[in-house]
Motif scaffolding. Structure first.
Motif, PDB file in Angstrom:
ATOM      1  N   ASP A 205      71.562  55.378  31.858  1.00  0.00           N
ATOM      2  CA  ASP A 205      71.547  55.945  30.513  1.00  0.00           C
ATOM      3  C   ASP A 205      70.305  55.496  29.745  1.00  0.00           C
ATOM      4  O   ASP A 205      69.404  54.835  30.286  1.00  0.00           O
ATOM      5  CB  ASP A 205      72.829  55.582  29.750  1.00  0.00           C
ATOM      6  N   GLU A 206      70.249  55.841  28.464  1.00  0.00           N
ATOM      7  CA  GLU A 206      69.083  55.512  27.646  1.00  0.00           C
ATOM      8  C   GLU A 206      68.907  54.015  27.456  1.00  0.00           C
ATOM      9  O   GLU A 206      67.777  53.525  27.330  1.00  0.00           O
ATOM     10  CB  GLU A 206      69.198  56.200  26.280  1.00  0.00           C
ATOM     11  N   THR A 207      70.014  53.282  27.456  1.00  0.00           N
ATOM     12  CA  THR A 207      69.918  51.822  27.341  1.00  0.00           C
ATOM     13  C   THR A 207      69.140  51.242  28.516  1.00  0.00           C
ATOM     14  O   THR A 207      68.296  50.348  28.349  1.00  0.00           O
ATOM     15  CB  THR A 207      71.316  51.191  27.269  1.00  0.00           C
ATOM     16  N   THR A 208      69.412  51.766  29.698  1.00  0.00           N
ATOM     17  CA  THR A 208      68.688  51.303  30.882  1.00  0.00           C
ATOM     18  C   THR A 208      67.198  51.580  30.748  1.00  0.00           C
ATOM     19  O   THR A 208      66.362  50.728  31.066  1.00  0.00           O
ATOM     20  CB  THR A 208      69.245  51.989  32.142  1.00  0.00           C
ATOM     21  N   MET A 209      66.844  52.761  30.290  1.00  0.00           N
ATOM     22  CA  MET A 209      65.437  53.090  30.093  1.00  0.00           C
ATOM     23  C   MET A 209      64.768  52.113  29.136  1.00  0.00           C
ATOM     24  O   MET A 209      63.651  51.648  29.383  1.00  0.00           O
ATOM     25  CB  MET A 209      65.303  54.524  29.571  1.00  0.00           C
ATOM     26  N   CYS A 210      65.475  51.776  28.054  1.00  0.00           N
ATOM     27  CA  CYS A 210      64.914  50.832  27.078  1.00  0.00           C
ATOM     28  C   CYS A 210      64.739  49.449  27.693  1.00  0.00           C
ATOM     29  O   CYS A 210      63.705  48.799  27.493  1.00  0.00           O
ATOM     30  CB  CYS A 210      65.819  50.751  25.846  1.00  0.00           C
ATOM     31  N   LEU A 211      65.728  49.003  28.456  1.00  0.00           N
ATOM     32  CA  LEU A 211      65.657  47.678  29.067  1.00  0.00           C
ATOM     33  C   LEU A 211      64.536  47.608  30.104  1.00  0.00           C
ATOM     34  O   LEU A 211      63.814  46.610  30.198  1.00  0.00           O
ATOM     35  CB  LEU A 211      66.996  47.313  29.703  1.00  0.00           C
ATOM     36  N   LEU A 212      64.380  48.648  30.893  1.00  0.00           N
ATOM     37  CA  LEU A 212      63.303  48.667  31.880  1.00  0.00           C
ATOM     38  C   LEU A 212      61.943  48.652  31.198  1.00  0.00           C
ATOM     39  O   LEU A 212      61.009  47.988  31.658  1.00  0.00           O
ATOM     40  CB  LEU A 212      63.421  49.903  32.772  1.00  0.00           C
ATOM     41  N   ASN A 213      61.820  49.366  30.101  1.00  0.00           N
ATOM     42  CA  ASN A 213      60.544  49.410  29.383  1.00  0.00           C
ATOM     43  C   ASN A 213      60.209  48.088  28.698  1.00  0.00           C
ATOM     44  O   ASN A 213      59.053  47.856  28.329  1.00  0.00           O
ATOM     45  CB  ASN A 213      60.555  50.546  28.365  1.00  0.00           C
ATOM     46  N   LYS A 214      61.201  47.225  28.540  1.00  0.00           N
ATOM     47  CA  LYS A 214      60.974  45.927  27.907  1.00  0.00           C
ATOM     48  C   LYS A 214      60.502  44.859  28.886  1.00  0.00           C
ATOM     49  O   LYS A 214      60.166  43.746  28.470  1.00  0.00           O
ATOM     50  CB  LYS A 214      62.245  45.450  27.202  1.00  0.00           C
ATOM     51  N   ILE A 215      60.493  45.174  30.164  1.00  0.00           N
ATOM     52  CA  ILE A 215      60.015  44.212  31.157  1.00  0.00           C
ATOM     53  C   ILE A 215      58.515  44.015  30.968  1.00  0.00           C
ATOM     54  O   ILE A 215      57.740  44.965  31.055  1.00  0.00           O
ATOM     55  CB  ILE A 215      60.337  44.688  32.585  1.00  0.00           C
ATOM     56  N   LYS A 216      58.102  42.781  30.703  1.00  0.00           N
ATOM     57  CA  LYS A 216      56.709  42.489  30.371  1.00  0.00           C
ATOM     58  C   LYS A 216      55.987  41.692  31.449  1.00  0.00           C
ATOM     59  O   LYS A 216      54.843  41.285  31.263  1.00  0.00           O
ATOM     60  CB  LYS A 216      56.640  41.721  29.045  1.00  0.00           C
ATOM     61  N   HIS A 217      56.632  41.436  32.556  1.00  0.00           N
ATOM     62  CA  HIS A 217      56.005  40.695  33.650  1.00  0.00           C
ATOM     63  C   HIS A 217      56.007  41.574  34.898  1.00  0.00           C
ATOM     64  O   HIS A 217      56.864  42.458  35.030  1.00  0.00           O
ATOM     65  CB  HIS A 217      56.756  39.380  33.909  1.00  0.00           C
ATOM     66  N   PRO A 218      55.089  41.367  35.825  1.00  0.00           N
ATOM     67  CA  PRO A 218      55.012  42.230  37.010  1.00  0.00           C
ATOM     68  C   PRO A 218      56.227  42.069  37.920  1.00  0.00           C
ATOM     69  O   PRO A 218      56.622  40.948  38.253  1.00  0.00           O
ATOM     70  CB  PRO A 218      53.737  41.761  37.714  1.00  0.00           C
TER      71      PRO A 218
END
Length: 282
Positions: A205-218
C-alpha cells in the motif's frame, strides 16, 4: 562343481571379504548446529551454521553473514550453503566468502505473516483457514532476529556488518517485511516469489511506498519471480513491488523473471542468478 572349483570359489569370497568388508569412513564437514533459547519467542530455536573452508575462530579475518529464513537441514540450508560456497571460490569470485546461517522453522506460517484483523481474505483466495491456526508473528520474529540471533552470531563468530537475508514464498514476504519495517537490520535482500497476497496485499500500500522512500542508506534487493503462467497474481504483485523499489535511488534493485521455473523450483535458481547478476554490488 569339483572340489577344486569349490575351494577356489570360497577362497575368492574370503579375499573379497578382506578387501571390501572393512569399510572406513569419515564424516564430511558441512557446518554445525546450535540451540538458541529465545526469550522473545519463548521457544527453543535450532540454528545451522556453515563456515568458510579456512575459517579460524581466533583469526582476525571477518566474514559477511547470509541468513536463510527457511534454514533447516530438511529445508533450504544445505543446497543454498552450497550455492554460496561455490560462488565464493577464488576462481569464480562472484560472492565473498561468507558464514551462512540457517534458521530452522518451528511455525513458519505464524512467524512469516504480519498481524491482520482477521483471515477472511483467505476465503477469496480459496485457501483454507485451517492452514493458519496461528499467524501474525512477523514483528516478534523480527525482534528475535535483531535482538537475539544476530547479536549471538556476531558474538561467537567472526562477522562483518554486511548481512544478507534469503527468503522465498512466505519467507519472501518476511524478507520484504524486514526491508520495509526494519531496513537497518540487513544490507542485502534476496526476495523470491514473495507471498504478497497475505493481508489483502497490505504490504503493497501507500504506507509501504513511503517507508521505502525513507530509506537513506544503500541496500541491495533482488526480486526473483517464477512463471506467471502458474500464478499470474504472484507475478503481478511481485512486479509492482519491484516498481516501488525503483523509486528510491538508495535501493539498488535487481529484477529476475524466470519463466522456466515454478514456485516449487524457483529458489535454488534464483539465488544462483542473484549472485551471478551481482545483486549485492552497486
Amino acid at each position: 562343481m569339483t572340489f577344486i572349483n569349490k575351494a577356489l570359489s570360497v577362497a575368492f569370497c574370503l579375499v573379497a571379504f578382506v578387501a571390501f568388508g572393512q569399510k572406513e569412513t569419515q564424516p564430511i564437514p558441512l557446518g554445525e548446529s546450535i540451540t538458541l533459547e529465545s526469550t522473545i519467542l519463548n521457544e527453543t530455536r535450532k540454528i545451522n551454521v556453515y563456515l568458510p573452508p579456512y575459517y579460524q575462530p581466533n583469526d582476525t579475518v571477518k566474514y559477511p553473514v547470509v541468513y536463510i529464513l527457511d534454514g533447516g537441514v530438511e529445508e533450504d540450508f544445505i543446497h543454498l550453503a552450497g550455492v554460496f560456497r561455490v560462488n565464493s571460490q577464488p576462481w569464480i569470485d562472484r560472492f565473498p566468502e561468507a558464514i551462512v546461517v540457517g534458521i530452522e522453522n518451528v511455525n513458519r506460517r505464524r512467524d512469516f505473516t504480519f498481524a491482520v484483523p482477521n483471515i477472511d481474505f483467505l476465503d477469496q483466495l480459496k485457501y483454507s483457514k485451517d492452514f493458519f491456526p496461528q499467524y501474525g508473528g512477523a514483528e516478534p520474529y523480527a525482534a528475535f532476529l535483531e535482538g537475539e540471533l544476530i547479536p549471538y552470531i556476531d558474538q561467537y563468530y567472526n562477522t562483518t556488518s554486511e548481512r544478507t537475508v534469503v527468503g522465498e514464498s512466505l519467507a519472501g514476504l518476511m524478507s520484504s517485511y524486514l526491508l520495509i519495517k526494519h531496513p537497518l537490520v540487513f544490507t542485502n535482500y534476496v526476495i523470491v516469489s514473495p507471498s504478497f497476497w497475505w493481508g489483502e496485499e497490505k504490504l503493497l500500500d501507500e504506507t509501504t511506498m513511503c517507508l521505502l522512500n525513507k530509506i537513506k542508506h544503500p541496500v541491495n534487493v533482488y526480486v526473483g519471480l517464477p512463471s506467471k503462467e502458474e500464478d499470474e497474481m504472484m507475478y503481478e504483485v511481485g512486479t509492482r513491488f519491484y516498481s516501488f523499489l525503483q523509486q528510491n535511488p538508495m535501493i539498488h534493485s535487481t529484477f529476475d523473471y524466470m519463466p522456466e521455473e515454478v514456485h516449487a523450483t524457483v529458489l535454488h535458481q534464483a539465488v544462483h542468478n542473484a549472485i551471478k547478476k551481482g545483486f549485492h554490488k552497486k
